[in-house]
Scaffold this active site. Structure first.
Site, PDB file in Angstrom:
ATOM      1  N   LYS A   1      45.003  31.239 -13.782  1.00 26.08           N
ATOM      2  CA  LYS A   1      45.308  30.148 -14.930  1.00 26.08           C
ATOM      3  C   LYS A   1      44.658  28.858 -14.812  1.00 26.08           C
ATOM      4  O   LYS A   1      43.867  28.357 -15.795  1.00 26.08           O
ATOM      5  CB  LYS A   1      46.827  29.803 -14.681  1.00 26.08           C
ATOM      6  CG  LYS A   1      47.254  28.557 -15.578  1.00 26.08           C
ATOM      7  CD  LYS A   1      48.828  28.684 -15.996  1.00 26.08           C
ATOM      8  CE  LYS A   1      49.637  28.152 -14.842  1.00 26.08           C
ATOM      9  NZ  LYS A   1      49.705  26.762 -14.836  1.00 26.08           N
ATOM     10  N   SER A   2      44.457  28.411 -13.559  1.00 33.02           N
ATOM     11  CA  SER A   2      43.683  27.150 -13.033  1.00 33.02           C
ATOM     12  C   SER A   2      42.101  27.264 -13.735  1.00 33.02           C
ATOM     13  O   SER A   2      41.631  26.522 -14.184  1.00 33.02           O
ATOM     14  CB  SER A   2      43.686  26.800 -11.690  1.00 33.02           C
ATOM     15  OG  SER A   2      44.906  26.273 -11.277  1.00 33.02           O
TER      16      SER A   2
ATOM     17  N   ARG B   1      57.383  15.304 -17.725  1.00 36.37           N
ATOM     18  CA  ARG B   1      56.636  15.238 -16.493  1.00 36.37           C
ATOM     19  C   ARG B   1      55.904  13.927 -16.197  1.00 36.37           C
ATOM     20  O   ARG B   1      55.417  13.297 -17.173  1.00 36.37           O
ATOM     21  CB  ARG B   1      55.971  16.310 -16.485  1.00 36.37           C
ATOM     22  CG  ARG B   1      56.842  17.560 -16.308  1.00 36.37           C
ATOM     23  CD  ARG B   1      55.879  18.786 -16.246  1.00 36.37           C
ATOM     24  NE  ARG B   1      55.244  19.182 -15.107  1.00 36.37           N
ATOM     25  CZ  ARG B   1      54.387  20.122 -14.777  1.00 36.37           C
ATOM     26  NH1 ARG B   1      54.093  21.155 -15.799  1.00 36.37           N
ATOM     27  NH2 ARG B   1      53.604  19.939 -13.495  1.00 36.37           N
TER      28      ARG B   1
ATOM     29  N   SER C   1      47.166  16.414  -5.388  1.00 37.75           N
ATOM     30  CA  SER C   1      47.189  17.226  -6.741  1.00 37.75           C
ATOM     31  C   SER C   1      45.907  17.343  -7.130  1.00 37.75           C
ATOM     32  O   SER C   1      45.117  16.447  -7.674  1.00 37.75           O
ATOM     33  CB  SER C   1      48.109  16.083  -7.553  1.00 37.75           C
ATOM     34  OG  SER C   1      47.699  16.557  -8.929  1.00 37.75           O
TER      35      SER C   1
ATOM     36  N   ASP D   1      52.670  26.454  -6.137  1.00 34.15           N
ATOM     37  CA  ASP D   1      53.314  27.287  -7.125  1.00 34.15           C
ATOM     38  C   ASP D   1      54.033  28.506  -6.643  1.00 34.15           C
ATOM     39  O   ASP D   1      54.636  29.035  -7.330  1.00 34.15           O
ATOM     40  CB  ASP D   1      52.246  27.656  -8.152  1.00 34.15           C
ATOM     41  CG  ASP D   1      51.695  26.523  -8.652  1.00 34.15           C
ATOM     42  OD1 ASP D   1      52.178  25.362  -8.813  1.00 34.15           O
ATOM     43  OD2 ASP D   1      50.576  26.406  -9.641  1.00 34.15           O
TER      44      ASP D   1
ATOM     45  N   LYS E   1      57.595  19.907 -11.318  1.00 31.52           N
ATOM     46  CA  LYS E   1      56.791  20.792 -11.965  1.00 31.52           C
ATOM     47  C   LYS E   1      57.518  21.229 -13.218  1.00 31.52           C
ATOM     48  O   LYS E   1      58.119  20.423 -13.915  1.00 31.52           O
ATOM     49  CB  LYS E   1      56.910  21.963 -11.046  1.00 31.52           C
ATOM     50  CG  LYS E   1      56.048  21.950  -9.760  1.00 31.52           C
ATOM     51  CD  LYS E   1      54.424  21.766  -9.817  1.00 31.52           C
ATOM     52  CE  LYS E   1      53.619  21.508  -8.649  1.00 31.52           C
ATOM     53  NZ  LYS E   1      52.587  20.871  -9.052  1.00 31.52           N
TER      54      LYS E   1
ATOM     55  N   ARG F   1      61.975  22.468  -9.316  1.00 31.00           N
ATOM     56  CA  ARG F   1      62.120  23.759  -8.718  1.00 31.00           C
ATOM     57  C   ARG F   1      63.018  23.810  -7.209  1.00 31.00           C
ATOM     58  O   ARG F   1      63.533  24.815  -6.925  1.00 31.00           O
ATOM     59  CB  ARG F   1      60.768  24.252  -8.424  1.00 31.00           C
ATOM     60  CG  ARG F   1      60.063  24.431  -9.710  1.00 31.00           C
ATOM     61  CD  ARG F   1      58.694  25.247  -9.339  1.00 31.00           C
ATOM     62  NE  ARG F   1      58.028  25.767 -10.778  1.00 31.00           N
ATOM     63  CZ  ARG F   1      56.741  25.936 -10.996  1.00 31.00           C
ATOM     64  NH1 ARG F   1      55.980  25.668 -10.285  1.00 31.00           N
ATOM     65  NH2 ARG F   1      56.412  26.086 -12.177  1.00 31.00           N
TER      66      ARG F   1
ATOM     67  N   ARG G   1      57.634  30.365 -13.537  1.00 27.44           N
ATOM     68  CA  ARG G   1      57.674  30.743 -11.882  1.00 27.44           C
ATOM     69  C   ARG G   1      59.044  31.306 -11.738  1.00 27.44           C
ATOM     70  O   ARG G   1      59.490  32.059 -10.562  1.00 27.44           O
ATOM     71  CB  ARG G   1      57.167  29.690 -11.543  1.00 27.44           C
ATOM     72  CG  ARG G   1      55.640  29.514 -11.828  1.00 27.44           C
ATOM     73  CD  ARG G   1      54.482  29.489 -10.526  1.00 27.44           C
ATOM     74  NE  ARG G   1      53.318  28.966 -11.308  1.00 27.44           N
ATOM     75  CZ  ARG G   1      52.530  29.797 -11.311  1.00 27.44           C
ATOM     76  NH1 ARG G   1      52.667  31.165 -11.329  1.00 27.44           N
ATOM     77  NH2 ARG G   1      51.175  29.504 -12.226  1.00 27.44           N
TER      78      ARG G   1
HETATM   79  C1  S3P Z   1      47.017  23.092 -10.990  1.00 25.56           C
HETATM   80  C2  S3P Z   1      47.345  22.527 -10.002  1.00 25.56           C
HETATM   81  C3  S3P Z   1      48.595  22.157  -9.455  1.00 25.56           C
HETATM   82  C4  S3P Z   1      49.527  23.740  -9.874  1.00 25.56           C
HETATM   83  C5  S3P Z   1      49.353  23.892 -11.354  1.00 25.56           C
HETATM   84  C6  S3P Z   1      48.119  24.036 -11.569  1.00 25.56           C
HETATM   85  C7  S3P Z   1      45.561  23.078 -11.483  1.00 25.56           C
HETATM   86  O1  S3P Z   1      49.394  20.876  -9.842  1.00 25.56           O
HETATM   87  O2  S3P Z   1      51.148  23.320  -9.697  1.00 25.56           O
HETATM   88  O3  S3P Z   1      49.923  25.027 -11.645  1.00 25.56           O
HETATM   89  O4  S3P Z   1      45.031  23.912 -12.359  1.00 25.56           O
HETATM   90  O5  S3P Z   1      45.064  22.031 -11.123  1.00 25.56           O
HETATM   91  P1  S3P Z   1      49.156  19.739  -8.831  1.00 25.56           P
HETATM   92  O6  S3P Z   1      47.645  19.657  -8.692  1.00 25.56           O
HETATM   93  O7  S3P Z   1      49.678  18.654  -9.976  1.00 25.56           O
HETATM   94  O8  S3P Z   1      49.904  19.941  -7.738  1.00 25.56           O
END
Ligand code: S3P
Length: 425
Positions: A19-20, A119, A164, A312, A339, A343, A385
């Site tokens: 996803k990222s 959020r 983050s 995650d 999140k 969670r 999730r």
């Molecule tokens: C992500 C970073 C994470 C993760 C999210 C995707 C990203 O969040 O929880 O599902 O793609 O950069 P944080 O970096 O804010 O913890």
């Protein structure tokens, strides 16, 4: 979705794209020059929201079964959208796009669903506004909807209070438009996909310890990207294979970037039978086939620098802990509260309802394994999730598990239930 006890999950599966990495491939492809092709792109709702946002800003993006093609228009090629950008349920879209939009020469409003609009966005507004951006929360509550007025970006250094990747990436992406190098230091290293992919698009990014620095480029160049399988999605089948009797599952071509592989280390520490083979490189991202077999597990302690590498996966790790001998302590994970849902609360409350010994703490949870679980009827607050975690719980519980909002798995894993069924047959 109703689930009951299952035995013998067996087979070899492919895991949908990360996803990222999928989000970033659309974003960077859009502001690069030339064409970017993306294979194994995640067709989940979050990443489709990113595609819609960039289409609304004048980028042509073609989507077929096999490949997504982005016709980039360069760093200054985006155009003002004629409507509010809809970021859906996606925190990554919101925070990363805010970095890019900070340095444009037009104004944009971003808004998402109820979960997204509750959020915290101050975490990006504070550093971006300090760089000269002009981002405000329309309801003045530190959340989306956000109004972003394109501005001149000043080079800057940000000492982030949170590990983050979304905050780090927002600052680095605004830094692409800065008047000199921009750097971010974080308390522990979060996922580094932005740094790796910017480098592959030709941007100078320097990573030293907990600091990443971006040098504003004259241009970025379109790339051909193969997105690895998402380890965060593989996590459900890693745990399913370990806790479901008589199981053996192989997951092909899964991303094992060291900033994401905490779940593998935790499984190993708990005594799991987990093996990695066919280790390869995919555009700078390491990948492997992962095989798990039903295992006898023991509890462990999870905290400190490993937390961002499995953030995650904590819901599914909490379930794993219910099937381990002894206690598992998860700490330094307060980020779980912000999140897609809280969670910590949602996991602990519902594991308890199923009969588990689970206690919420300020920054995590303590789980003592070994108690049998019983199915419950559950609303997951539309958190994908949580829905996938309790689905795996449901096939390892007595009675019937009923997940009311199971369709939310579409956010990151549209074929989740089909794959689960295939492994059970
Ligand atoms: C992500 C970073 C994470 C993760 C999210 C995707 C990203 O969040 O929880 O599902 O793609 O950069 P944080 O970096 O804010 O913890």
């Amino acid at each position: 979705m109703k689930l009951t006890r299952t035995k013998g999950l067996r087979g070899t599966i492919s895991i949908p794209g990360d996803k990222s990495i999928s989000h970033r491939s659309i974003m960077f492809g859009s502001i690069a020059e030339g064409t970017t092709t993306i294979r194994n792109f995640l067709m989940g709702a979050d990443c489709l929201a990113t595609i819609d946002c960039f289409r609304s800003m004048g980028i042509a993006i073609e989507v077929t079964d096999k490949v997504v093609t982005v016709h980039g228009k360069g760093l200054r090629g985006l155009t003002k959208p004629d409507k509010v950008l809809d970021v859906g349920n996606s925190g990554t879209t919101t925070r990363l796009i805010s970095g890019i939009l900070s340095g444009q020469d037009f104004d944009v409003t971003l808004s998402g669903d109820a979960s997204l609009n509750s959020r915290p966005m101050k975490r990006i507004m504070t550093p971006l506004n300090a760089m000269g951006a002009d981002i405000s929360s329309i309801n003045d509550n530190g959340c989306a909807p956000l109004l972003i007025r394109g501005s001149k970006i000043k080079a800057s250094h940000y000492n982030s209070p949170v590990a983050s990747a979304q905050v780090k990436s927002a600052v680095l992406l605004a830094g692409l438009y800065g008047d000199g190098p921009t750097s971010v230091t974080e308390p522990a290293v979060s996922r580094n996909h932005t740094e790796l992919m910017l480098q592959s698009f030709g941007v100078d990014v320097i990573c030293e310890g907990k600091t990443a620095t971006v040098i504003p480029p004259n241009k970025m160049t379109g790339q051909d990207i193969v997105v690895p399988g998402d380890i965060s999605s593989a996590a459900y089948f890693i745990v399913a294979g370990l806790i479901t009797p008589d199981s053996e599952i192989t997951m092909k071509h899964v991303g094992i970037n060291p900033t994401r592989d905490g779940i593998i280390k935790v499984c190993q520490a708990m005594g799991a039978d987990i093996t990695l083979s066919n280790v390869e490189d995919s555009n700078g991202e390491p990948t492997a086939d992962i095989t798990v077999k039903t295992s006898r597990l023991h509890g462990t302690e999870i905290g400190g620098d490993i937390i961002p590498t499995l953030i995650d996966e904590i819901p599914i790790i909490a379930l794993l802990a219910c099937f381990a001998d002894g206690q598992t302590v998860i700490k330094n994970a307060e980020e779980l509260k912000v999140k897609e849902s809280n969670r910590i609360d949602l996991m602990v409350n519902n594991l308890k309802r199923m009969g588990a010994d689970a206690v919420a703490t300020d920054d995590g949870m303590i789980i003592t394994g070994g108690r049998p679980l019983t199915g419950i009827s559950l609303n997951c607050k539309y958190d994908h999730r949580i829905a996938m975690t309790f689905s795996i719980a449901g096939i390892n519980a007595d009675g019937e598990m009923d997940i009311e909002d199971a369709e939310c798995v579409d956010v990151s894993y549209p074929n989740f239930y089909a794959t689960l069924k295939e492994l059970a047959e």
